[in-house]
Design an enzyme around this catalytic site. Sequence first.
Site, PDB file in Angstrom:
ATOM      1  N   GLU A 250       7.705  24.212  -7.021  1.00  0.00           N
ATOM      2  CA  GLU A 250       8.118  24.563  -5.646  1.00  0.00           C
ATOM      3  C   GLU A 250       9.185  23.552  -5.269  1.00  0.00           C
ATOM      4  OE1 GLU A 250       6.898  27.165  -4.070  1.00  0.00           O
ATOM      5  OE2 GLU A 250       5.239  27.628  -5.404  1.00  0.00           O
ATOM      6  N   CYS A 284      10.584  22.242   3.607  1.00  0.00           N
ATOM      7  CA  CYS A 284      11.214  22.955   2.486  1.00  0.00           C
ATOM      8  C   CYS A 284      11.763  24.304   2.930  1.00  0.00           C
ATOM      9  CB  CYS A 284      10.248  23.107   1.329  1.00  0.00           C
ATOM     10  SG  CYS A 284       8.624  23.706   1.810  1.00  0.00           S
TER      11      CYS A 284
HETATM   12  P1  NDP Z   1      10.916  14.233  -5.321  1.00  0.00           P
HETATM   13  O1  NDP Z   1      11.327  15.247  -6.303  1.00  0.00           O
HETATM   14  O2  NDP Z   1      11.715  13.010  -5.185  1.00  0.00           O
HETATM   15  O3  NDP Z   1       9.408  13.747  -5.597  1.00  0.00           O
HETATM   16  C1  NDP Z   1       8.326  14.639  -5.665  1.00  0.00           C
HETATM   17  C2  NDP Z   1       7.168  13.984  -6.405  1.00  0.00           C
HETATM   18  O4  NDP Z   1       7.528  13.795  -7.770  1.00  0.00           O
HETATM   19  C3  NDP Z   1       6.809  12.597  -5.891  1.00  0.00           C
HETATM   20  O5  NDP Z   1       5.425  12.411  -5.960  1.00  0.00           O
HETATM   21  C4  NDP Z   1       7.530  11.695  -6.871  1.00  0.00           C
HETATM   22  O6  NDP Z   1       6.973  10.414  -6.928  1.00  0.00           O
HETATM   23  C5  NDP Z   1       7.297  12.450  -8.156  1.00  0.00           C
HETATM   24  N1  NDP Z   1       8.209  12.128  -9.241  1.00  0.00           N
HETATM   25  C6  NDP Z   1       9.389  11.465  -9.209  1.00  0.00           C
HETATM   26  N2  NDP Z   1       9.932  11.410 -10.453  1.00  0.00           N
HETATM   27  C7  NDP Z   1       9.079  12.055 -11.278  1.00  0.00           C
HETATM   28  C8  NDP Z   1       9.087  12.356 -12.668  1.00  0.00           C
HETATM   29  N3  NDP Z   1      10.092  11.986 -13.463  1.00  0.00           N
HETATM   30  N4  NDP Z   1       8.057  13.060 -13.180  1.00  0.00           N
HETATM   31  C9  NDP Z   1       7.039  13.477 -12.398  1.00  0.00           C
HETATM   32  N5  NDP Z   1       6.971  13.213 -11.063  1.00  0.00           N
HETATM   33  C10 NDP Z   1       7.982  12.511 -10.513  1.00  0.00           C
HETATM   34  O7  NDP Z   1      10.808  15.028  -3.954  1.00  0.00           O
HETATM   35  P2  NDP Z   1      10.566  14.449  -2.509  1.00  0.00           P
HETATM   36  O8  NDP Z   1       9.271  13.716  -2.477  1.00  0.00           O
HETATM   37  O9  NDP Z   1      11.825  13.722  -2.091  1.00  0.00           O
HETATM   38  O10 NDP Z   1      10.369  15.773  -1.615  1.00  0.00           O
HETATM   39  C11 NDP Z   1      11.428  16.416  -0.997  1.00  0.00           C
HETATM   40  C12 NDP Z   1      11.844  17.640  -1.774  1.00  0.00           C
HETATM   41  O11 NDP Z   1      10.727  18.484  -1.950  1.00  0.00           O
HETATM   42  C13 NDP Z   1      12.879  18.476  -1.064  1.00  0.00           C
HETATM   43  O12 NDP Z   1      13.862  18.895  -1.973  1.00  0.00           O
HETATM   44  C14 NDP Z   1      12.087  19.678  -0.558  1.00  0.00           C
HETATM   45  O13 NDP Z   1      12.863  20.819  -0.376  1.00  0.00           O
HETATM   46  C15 NDP Z   1      11.080  19.825  -1.642  1.00  0.00           C
HETATM   47  N6  NDP Z   1       9.917  20.565  -1.165  1.00  0.00           N
HETATM   48  C16 NDP Z   1       9.729  21.859  -1.585  1.00  0.00           C
HETATM   49  C17 NDP Z   1       8.664  22.620  -1.104  1.00  0.00           C
HETATM   50  C18 NDP Z   1       8.438  24.031  -1.552  1.00  0.00           C
HETATM   51  O14 NDP Z   1       7.370  24.584  -1.282  1.00  0.00           O
HETATM   52  N7  NDP Z   1       9.377  24.657  -2.244  1.00  0.00           N
HETATM   53  C19 NDP Z   1       7.735  22.046  -0.128  1.00  0.00           C
HETATM   54  C20 NDP Z   1       8.028  20.692   0.237  1.00  0.00           C
HETATM   55  C21 NDP Z   1       9.086  19.986  -0.265  1.00  0.00           C
HETATM   56  P3  NDP Z   1       7.604   9.238  -6.003  1.00  0.00           P
HETATM   57  O15 NDP Z   1       7.727   9.765  -4.614  1.00  0.00           O
HETATM   58  O16 NDP Z   1       6.602   8.188  -6.105  1.00  0.00           O
HETATM   59  O17 NDP Z   1       8.948   8.914  -6.610  1.00  0.00           O
END
Ligand code: NDP
Length: 514
Positions: A250, A284
């Site tokens: 997502e 999102c």
């Molecule tokens: P990120 O992609 O930065 O992070 C998401 C999660 O992935 C965090 O827990 C992060 O950890 C973790 N992560 C980071 N690097 C890795 C890796 N290499 N492998 C596995 N996990 C990893 O997203 P954001 O937290 O910044 O969220 C915002 C984004 O999410 C926006 O683009 C938004 O549109 C999207 N979103 C989409 C939704 C949907 O339903 N389509 C709903 C809500 C948000 P850490 O934070 O510790 O780096």
Amino acid sequence: MASADTTAAQSTNGLGGGPEIPVENPATGAVIAHVPDLAAEQLAQLAQLGRAAQPGWQAIGFEGRERVLRAMQTWVMANADRIVATIVAETGKTYEDAYMVEINYAGGALDFWIKHGADYLQDEPIHASTLAVKGKKMVVRYQALGLVGVIGPWNYPLTNSFGDCLPALLAGNSVILKPSEITPLTSLLLAEGLAESGLPDGVFQVATGRGDAGAALIDEVDMVAFTGSTETGRRVMARAAQRLTPVSLELGGKDPMIVLADADLERAANLAVYYSMLNAGQTCISIERVYVEAPAYDAFVRKVVDKVAALRQGESTGPATAEVGAMTLPRQLEIVEEHVRDALDKGARALTGGKRRAGAGSFYEPTVLVDVDHTMKAMTEETFGPTLPIMKVADAEQALKLANDSPYGLGGAVLTGDRERGEQLARRMQAGAVCVNDALLNYVAVELPMGGWKASGLGTRHGAGGIRKFTKQQSLFISRVHLKRDLYMFPYKPAVSKLLFGGLRLLYGRGKRR
Ligand code: NDP
């Protein structure tokens, strides 16, 4: 909240004691807790515990699992104020953003999965229509995968992280949730709730840590449900591909709203303002850009500007104390600044806001942009902040073309006085979820699948697919005990073969329909 550190130790199964991550309140800048920064080896330990606990959890059946989730629903509602205070403190969002979105979602989603989850996973008898298999018993069944990894973002620590754990658990899996390092406290508190609701040890664990902990989790689990940015989603899928681990993604979006000249402009303006500014724009599916037919443009912009100018922004200290909260992630604030600056440099005008708010905390002023076009990042890249760029278009066809001119395809909205015409336009929008005369509310319709097209994702959450994705599907094909022969058996005999070939031509040769 004060118990966050102890809770962390419990929920990560005591794997603390090493490096820690400080958790800040973005509305004040104060550090409010520390959580363990787990390393890759510790993820493997959690995975072992999860795998050991899973068979017992599966064995108690739907009724047993539903009982625990029903108790959890009661716990969430009894502890709603505490959960909201935790969410508000670690995200800087308003009380209403936490209560009306996150608590409302938790209550509704728990209710929905408890009532309907088991139905979606019942054995499905399949009717045999192909002649060669007439008389066979055919059944599709859904079985828990084992250990599921849920990786969540910081914008909705309950809805978009814990929300996916509910169907995964109900399906009989153990779950390890890796919340964003920015917002781990809500997940830890909910783990406490599940334990108090009778969930056996090890079935649900929270792995606090940074991105590398998320990456390590992928190697340990049987399926990954990821919510986050498109960029990280690509990395998650590539890593999962090494073991052919299934993923659901997502991801980000750039959701358009189309306002036709015959729309109720008061409703259109209310929706545009609410869903672009909700959670300070860090949602999102939302309204990230608006296209308005020329005859309605001036009146629509006037209404939007009046409404945005009246919004109160700041630290939310209780119900109805602010409409627009803080930017949770410091880097996101920089992206918003960059998009607005880029738009202004290329000829756009900011009718409200247009800058970071002075003083304590991390805030960007609610910003309405006009004179925008698709040369600007504010119209083409995910801004994820309290901005509302509005573009005048000649007609619905131009609006549709621009709406679809995006690498993303998460959500969309059409506003018109003609529902039928609205639906026809909605069907032509390249997005996984489209509303007519509404926006975003579809997300809380847990019965309706929700998932992005194009760079916005893979797979869906909610509805039947939202729980079946946490299972492996098995097809059973069962013949009668005393059946000596089928058509498909040796030896071939000339007379029988000839008869069969003739029969096949007769049956299918004229496109025969039954
Ligand atoms: P990120 O992609 O930065 O992070 C998401 C999660 O992935 C965090 O827990 C992060 O950890 C973790 N992560 C980071 N690097 C890795 C890796 N290499 N492998 C596995 N996990 C990893 O997203 P954001 O937290 O910044 O969220 C915002 C984004 O999410 C926006 O683009 C938004 O549109 C999207 N979103 C989409 C939704 C949907 O339903 N389509 C709903 C809500 C948000 P850490 O934070 O510790 O780096």
